[in-house]
Design an enzyme around this catalytic site. Structure first.
Site, mmCIF file in Angstrom:
data_model
loop_
_atom_site.group_PDB
_atom_site.id
_atom_site.type_symbol
_atom_site.label_atom_id
_atom_site.label_comp_id
_atom_site.label_asym_id
_atom_site.label_seq_id
_atom_site.Cartn_x
_atom_site.Cartn_y
_atom_site.Cartn_z
ATOM 1 N N ASN A 85 30.233 26.859 36.448
ATOM 2 C CA ASN A 85 30.652 26.078 37.594
ATOM 3 C C ASN A 85 30.031 26.653 38.866
ATOM 4 O O ASN A 85 29.253 27.595 38.823
ATOM 5 C CB ASN A 85 32.183 26.048 37.667
ATOM 6 N N HIS A 115 24.927 51.432 41.024
ATOM 7 C CA HIS A 115 24.313 52.535 41.756
ATOM 8 C C HIS A 115 24.904 53.856 41.277
ATOM 9 O O HIS A 115 26.071 53.909 40.882
ATOM 10 C CB HIS A 115 24.540 52.361 43.265
ATOM 11 N N GLY A 142 37.923 31.719 36.905
ATOM 12 C CA GLY A 142 37.337 31.755 38.241
ATOM 13 C C GLY A 142 37.425 33.112 38.923
ATOM 14 O O GLY A 142 38.450 33.786 38.863
ATOM 15 N N LYS A 166 35.566 47.386 30.835
ATOM 16 C CA LYS A 166 35.415 47.915 29.478
ATOM 17 C C LYS A 166 35.288 46.742 28.511
ATOM 18 O O LYS A 166 35.676 45.617 28.822
ATOM 19 C CB LYS A 166 36.622 48.767 29.087
ATOM 20 N N ARG A 180 42.636 43.817 30.818
ATOM 21 C CA ARG A 180 43.178 44.380 29.580
ATOM 22 C C ARG A 180 43.682 43.255 28.693
ATOM 23 O O ARG A 180 43.968 42.148 29.163
ATOM 24 C CB ARG A 180 44.290 45.390 29.867
#
Length: 185
Positions: A85, A115, A142, A166, A180
């Site tokens: 979208n 970085h 979104g 993760k 999670r």
């Protein structure tokens, strides 16, 4: 033989983004994005042709709503039936593999680039990038942010506004900051 900055970038090693080859690659992608983002809803064939030139791989029946932005494009490998979208961003300084039947809500951000945390190295101008893999039949809500090095398994839903730092397994609903697993399907 010493590696080029592009080879270092794709290998996940420190590299200089100010390298002329990398600048040329980003400029090539910027030109194509400008063309893509200025198309109208009637210009579906033109959009398809631009994505074929921009991405490393384009599956069947891809629909990306403008505006869309990426770094290089060539490191994006998109499967069939991808829908993104409005306002999605892919920083593809390393590879981004997107499976079949993936849905991305507005303003999803997929970042392979990062970085160094050591300020001395960061001030040298060197950067890093880690690959991202998104499985088949994934829905990303979104404003979600997918961070460098993450894999999202097949049939998974990522909730809106999540920050995925993760790996997320297959067949789950996951959300939050940090993201999670909330429920197994």
């Amino acid at each position: 033989m010493e590696k080029t900055e592009k080879q270092k970038m794709l290998a996940g090693e420190l590299y200089l983004a100010s390298d002329l080859e990398l600048i040329a690659g980003r400029n090539f992608a910027l030109r194509l994005q400008r063309m893509y983002n200025s198309t109208t809803e009637e210009q579906l064939e033109e959009r398809s042709q631009i994505l074929q030139e921009l991405f490393g791989k384009v599956g069947q029946n891809i629909n990306i709503m403008p505006p869309f932005q990426c770094d290089y494009g060539k490191n994006i490998y998109a499967g069939d039936e991808l829908y993104m979208n409005f306002g999605c961003v892919i920083l593809d300084c390393n590879t981004v593999h997107i499976g079949d039947n993936v849905l991305c809500a507005p303003y999803v951000q997929i970042y392979t680039a990062y970085h160094p945390t050591d300020p001395e190295i960061r001030l040298s101008g060197k950067e890093l990038a880690a690959p991202i893999r998104i499985g088949h039949n994934v829905w990303i809500g979104g404003g979600a942010i997918i961070c460098p090095g993450v894999t999202i398994g097949d049939n998974t839903t990522i909730g809106a506004g999540s920050v995925v730092v993760k790996d997320i397994p297959a067949n789950v609903v996951a959300a939050g900051n940090p993201c999670r697993v909330i429920r197994h399907l």
